[in-house]
Design an enzyme around this catalytic site. Structure first.
Site: not given
Length: 333
Positions: A56, A210, A132
């Protein structure tokens, strides 16, 4: 804030904080000092669960977010749970706004990743370490074996998987018990509900990223909303196209109506819906604003009955919606 248990014994705040947007994908990042202060305020609000990943950041500083959390959360380390991720890198040669990712879960790469994350986070252990994305060249059983070694060495305490199906979860768990998965989940993205029975059978938590469909369900945006080109992924997300607001009118009206009835906000209802659905779901909405963090934390106090959740599900099943962003493309070659 109320707490929940992921897996057998990992206690976290009922609502966690997804920190990606402080460094990546949601427009030009704010000043570092501002985000350090915000993270400290999150701890004061009762957040104990903070989510990041080694990638990130930006092409100039790919690991920016882990460095930020290391700086900001060091004074609170014994009060918080840190989750980070390994196993992919961005294709910075791409011209796409939504950068493709390249999986790489070779054991030697994992070893290098964990040492880098420990250093940047300023800690001697990672509480929850996720793969991930799956690497088609490395069986998940091999990854799980590395995780077992890292747990034995004390470098990680728990491990998990992100964006996975039930079969992959079972295969991984058989080698080294999985504490949590982290999959996309919201009223617009429900395809991973198929893994609920597997999670319940194996006592695995579900960390929902999300949870507000990248902010759409917060009620803060409309067809006139403008997002920064290239730097903000929402500028190309299908749910934010002008015609999508008409397609999602029934959905947004449903959330607003329930919010008004419960004296809550749309964002709180979007989170409460999943919190009240399963006791092992922990949403990790992200934000750069204190008022949003406060609002999201309040969702843990909104109680919907089993019948109310069921009625919402039935309404969602029956309504049409726009497409919703499904994640970065994965380069598998």
């Amino acid at each position: 804030m109320k707490t929940r248990i992921l897996g057998k014994n990992l206690e976290v705040s009922a609502v966690g904080l997804g920190c990606m947007g402080m460094s990546h994908a949601y427009g030009t990042p704010p000043e570092r000092k501002e985000m350090r202060e915000l993270l400290a305020q999150a701890v004061d609000l009762g957040y104990t669960f903070f989510d990041t990943a080694e990638l990130y950041g930006s092409a100039e500083n790919p690991n920016d977010n882990e460095e930020l959390l290391g700086e900001a959360l060091g004074p609170y380390r014994n009060r918080i749970v840190l989750g980070t991720k390994f196993g992919i890198r961005f294709d910075y040669t791409s011209k796409e706004t939504n950068l493709p990712v390249i999986p790489d879960a070779r054991p030697e790469v994992i070893r290098k990743s964990v040492e880098g994350s420990l250093r940047r986070l300023g800690t001697d252990h990672i509480d929850l370490y996720y793969q991930h994305r799956q690497d088609p060249k490395v069986p998940v059983e091999e990854v799980a074996g590395v995780m077992a070694d890292l747990i034995q060495e004390g470098k990680i305490l728990h491990w998990g998987l992100s964006e996975v199906d039930g079969d992959t979860i079972r295969r991984a768990h058989a080698v080294c018990p999985v504490t949590a998965i982290q999959n996309r989940y919201s009223m617009m993205a429900r395809w991973h509900e198929a893994v609920f029975p597997v999670l319940e059978e194996l006592n695995i938590g579900y960390v929902a990223f999300s949870p507000m469909a990248n902010g759409l369900l917060s009620g803060k945006y409309d067809q006139n909303s403008v997002f920064e080109p290239v730097a903000d992924y929402r500028s190309v997300m299908p749910q934010f196209r002008k015609d999508s607001f008409e397609k999602n009118k029934a959905l947004l009206e449903l959330v607003h109506t329930i919010a008004a009835e419960r004296q809550a906000t749309p964002a709180q209802i979007a989170l409460a819906w999943m919190l009240c659905k399963k006791p092992y779901i922990v949403p990790i909405p992200g934000s750069r604003k204190l008022e949003r963090l406060t609002e999201n934390a309040g969702a843990a106090d909104v109680v919907l009955t089993e019948q109310e959740v069921s009625e919402i599900d039935q309404a969602l099943d029956a309504m049409s919606m726009s497409e919703v962003y499904g994640g970065a493309p994965v380069i598998k070659a």
